[in-house]
Design a protein around this motif. Structure first.
Motif, short mmCIF file in Angstrom:
data_model
loop_
_atom_site.label_atom_id
_atom_site.label_comp_id
_atom_site.label_asym_id
_atom_site.label_seq_id
_atom_site.Cartn_x
_atom_site.Cartn_y
_atom_site.Cartn_z
N ALA A 251 0.83 -1.21 0.00
CA ALA A 251 0.00 0.00 0.00
C ALA A 251 0.86 1.26 0.00
CB ALA A 251 -0.95 0.00 1.20
N THR A 252 1.95 1.25 0.74
CA THR A 252 2.86 2.39 0.78
C THR A 252 3.45 2.65 -0.59
OG1 THR A 252 3.35 2.02 3.11
CG2 THR A 252 4.93 3.35 1.87
N GLN A 253 3.87 1.59 -1.29
CA GLN A 253 4.42 1.74 -2.64
C GLN A 253 3.35 2.31 -3.58
OE1 GLN A 253 6.00 -2.02 -3.84
NE2 GLN A 253 7.77 -1.87 -2.48
N LYS A 254 2.13 1.83 -3.44
CA LYS A 254 1.05 2.33 -4.29
C LYS A 254 0.83 3.81 -4.02
CE LYS A 254 -3.32 0.96 -6.17
NZ LYS A 254 -4.23 -0.18 -6.28
N ASP A 255 0.87 4.21 -2.75
CA ASP A 255 0.73 5.62 -2.40
C ASP A 255 1.83 6.45 -3.06
OD1 ASP A 255 -1.40 4.83 -0.85
OD2 ASP A 255 -0.49 5.35 1.06
N ASP A 256 3.05 5.96 -3.05
CA ASP A 256 4.17 6.66 -3.69
C ASP A 256 3.92 6.81 -5.19
OD1 ASP A 256 5.44 6.75 -1.23
OD2 ASP A 256 6.81 5.10 -1.68
N HIS A 257 3.38 5.78 -5.82
CA HIS A 257 3.11 5.84 -7.25
C HIS A 257 1.98 6.80 -7.57
CE1 HIS A 257 4.88 1.51 -7.34
NE2 HIS A 257 5.82 2.42 -7.27
N LEU A 258 0.99 6.86 -6.69
CA LEU A 258 -0.10 7.82 -6.89
C LEU A 258 0.43 9.25 -6.83
CD1 LEU A 258 -2.82 6.09 -4.70
CD2 LEU A 258 -2.98 6.52 -7.16
N ALA A 259 1.26 9.53 -5.85
CA ALA A 259 1.83 10.87 -5.72
C ALA A 259 2.69 11.20 -6.94
CB ALA A 259 2.64 10.98 -4.43
N ALA A 260 3.48 10.25 -7.39
CA ALA A 260 4.34 10.48 -8.56
C ALA A 260 3.51 10.73 -9.81
CB ALA A 260 5.27 9.29 -8.76
N ALA A 261 2.32 10.14 -9.89
CA ALA A 261 1.46 10.33 -11.06
C ALA A 261 0.75 11.67 -11.04
CB ALA A 261 0.44 9.20 -11.14
N GLY A 262 0.79 12.37 -9.91
CA GLY A 262 0.16 13.69 -9.84
C GLY A 262 -1.06 13.76 -8.96
N PHE A 263 -1.36 12.70 -8.22
CA PHE A 263 -2.48 12.75 -7.29
C PHE A 263 -2.08 13.59 -6.08
CE2 PHE A 263 -3.89 9.28 -9.81
CZ PHE A 263 -5.26 9.18 -9.62
N LEU A 264 -3.03 14.35 -5.58
CA LEU A 264 -2.81 15.19 -4.40
C LEU A 264 -3.23 14.43 -3.15
CD1 LEU A 264 -4.24 18.57 -5.72
CD2 LEU A 264 -1.84 17.85 -5.63
N LEU A 265 -2.44 14.49 -2.12
CA LEU A 265 -2.75 13.86 -0.85
C LEU A 265 -3.61 14.81 -0.02
CD1 LEU A 265 -0.49 11.75 1.31
CD2 LEU A 265 -1.54 13.72 2.37
N LYS A 266 -4.74 14.30 0.42
CA LYS A 266 -5.66 15.09 1.25
C LYS A 266 -5.85 14.32 2.56
CE LYS A 266 -7.05 18.11 -1.95
NZ LYS A 266 -7.13 19.52 -1.80
N PRO A 267 -5.13 14.69 3.63
CA PRO A 267 -5.26 13.95 4.89
C PRO A 267 -6.63 14.15 5.53
CG PRO A 267 -3.68 15.76 5.11
CD PRO A 267 -4.17 15.77 3.69
N ALA A 268 -7.11 13.08 6.14
CA ALA A 268 -8.36 13.17 6.91
C ALA A 268 -7.98 13.66 8.30
CB ALA A 268 -9.04 11.81 6.96
#
Length: 130
Positions: free
Chosen positions: A14-31
């Protein structure tokens, strides 16, 4: 790579997937509020959800386990993420493709008979459609 990923924990994956999402341009929105945490729990964990609002398409990925956040991206970010996943899939497939092993010192006979239909002189040939 495929063998390594089999040894990874779900959290590492899951952590690796999160890294790939960020690299693709997804913005992290913390709850960060109780309301956001409650909303985050309503979304399917570790899956994409598509939201269409007028002419705007947004992709949301909920990660309640690693970051406690949403990843939010547009069509371009989603496309980059999918392209990366496809490249990884091809790379993994190429890595697990059987290789032709050539070593004059390797003695296949030391392993004994392999059973019906296996190995040289054990049944493969014209009768098997080769």
């Amino acid at each position: 790579m495929a063998a390594l990923s089999a040894c990874e924990s779900p959290q590492q994956i899951a952590t690796q997937k999160d890294d790939h999402l960020a690299a693709a341009g997804f913005l992290l929105k913390p709850a960060s509020t109780p309301q956001q945490i409650a909303m985050l729990k309503k979304l399917p964990a570790h899956h994409f959800v598509r939201r269409v609002h007028g002419s705007t398409v947004t992709y949301v990925y909920a990660d309640p386990t690693v970051c406690g956040c949403l990843y939010v991206g547009n069509q371009a970010a989603y496309g980059r993420y999918l392209a990366y996943q496809q490249q990884q899939s091809i790379a993994n497939e190429q890595q697990t493709t059987a290789e032709d092993y050539q070593d004059a010192q390797w003695n296949w006979g030391d392993w004994g008979p392999w059973g019906d239909g296996f190995g040289p002189d054990y049944g493969f040939g014209p009768g098997w459609g080769w």
